[in-house]
Design an enzyme around this catalytic site. Structure first.
Site, PDB file in Angstrom:
ATOM      1  N   GLU A   1      36.910  45.599  38.202  1.00 56.20           N
ATOM      2  CA  GLU A   1      38.176  45.442  38.922  1.00 56.20           C
ATOM      3  C   GLU A   1      38.007  44.355  39.966  1.00 56.20           C
ATOM      4  OE1 GLU A   1      37.299  49.074  39.309  1.00 56.20           O
ATOM      5  OE2 GLU A   1      38.648  49.801  37.730  1.00 56.20           O
TER       6      GLU A   1
ATOM      7  N   ASN B   1      41.835  37.813  45.057  1.00 53.28           N
ATOM      8  CA  ASN B   1      40.518  37.177  44.942  1.00 53.28           C
ATOM      9  C   ASN B   1      40.500  36.209  43.756  1.00 53.28           C
ATOM     10  OD1 ASN B   1      37.835  36.479  45.117  1.00 53.28           O
ATOM     11  ND2 ASN B   1      37.056  38.585  45.171  1.00 53.28           N
TER      12      ASN B   1
ATOM     13  N   TYR C   1      35.190  34.941  36.553  1.00 53.05           N
ATOM     14  CA  TYR C   1      35.143  35.850  35.400  1.00 53.05           C
ATOM     15  C   TYR C   1      35.808  35.213  34.173  1.00 53.05           C
ATOM     16  CZ  TYR C   1      34.008  39.288  39.023  1.00 53.05           C
ATOM     17  OH  TYR C   1      33.425  39.953  40.064  1.00 53.05           O
TER      18      TYR C   1
END
Ligand SMILES: CC(C)(COP(=O)(O)OP(=O)(O)OC[C@H]1O[C@@H](n2cnc3c(N)ncnc32)[C@H](O)[C@@H]1OP(=O)(O)O)[C@@H](O)C(=O)NCCC(=O)NCCS
Length: 150
Positions: free
Chosen positions: A103, A108, A115
């Site tokens: 998560e 962010n 990612y």
């Protein structure tokens, strides 16, 4: 950067980085509990054994849940975050895990970008998952399907 299993004696140095890098940092006890629970926890050190970053991964059956990943502020934007992610991906594939999930706060963007570049996909949104400065903040649930690499 070398990976080492996180030890209880590393926690003070880890928490100092955690506090410097996060608005809502984990406490000393959070890390202690993860070590006690046997979660995979690594610190990544430089040539003089200074901690540059760390990660905590909970294995749930054949899934890896990435609970924390952090790079010391002064060492950020040099590719270390990406290296840590790659380490977790290698660990997961070597242990025949099929999925990595995590998560990340909606705000962010930096971590989300990391990612996505590493091959994660956005899976869903957990509404009001995190405490925030004003009220709560959504979490983006991201995942990497490792069956793809099998
Ligand atoms: C997120 C974090 C781990 C990234 O670590 P890092 O070592 O700075 O990241 P890297 O240098 O490996 O960069 C990886 C990718 O992240 C993105 N990125 C890194 N810094 C960025 C910045 N300041 N702005 C935008 N994107 C950024 C980029 O996509 C970068 O890839 P690129 O350089 O090829 O474009 C680090 O910023 C951190 O510890 N943040 C605080 C804790 C945190 O947010 N953890 C994630 C919780 S889900």
């Amino acid at each position: 950067m070398q990976a080492r299993q996180m030890q209880t004696q590393n926690i003070a140095e880890v928490v100092a980085i955690e506090v410097a890098a996060n608005q809502f940092p984990w406490s000393h006890k959070n890390f202690e509990d993860c070590l006690k629970a046997g979660y995979q926890s690594w610190v990544f050190v430089d040539a003089s054994e200074q901690i540059l970053g760390y990660t905590v991964v909970q294995q749930v059956v054949d899934e890896a849940h990435l609970l924390n990943i952090c790079v010391k502020p002064s060492a950020q934007k040099q590719g270390f975050g990406r290296e840590i992610i790659e380490y977790v991906i290698d660990f997961s594939t070597n242990n025949s895990l099929v999925l990595i999930v995590l998560e990340v706060r909606r705000s962010n963007r930096r971590a989300q970008k990391m990612y996505l570049r590493a091959g994660f996909n956005e899976m869903s949104v957990r509404r009001a998952y995190y405490p925030a400065e004003k009220g709560r903040e959504d979490a983006i649930l991201m995942g990497m399907d490792l069956a793809f690499f099998a």
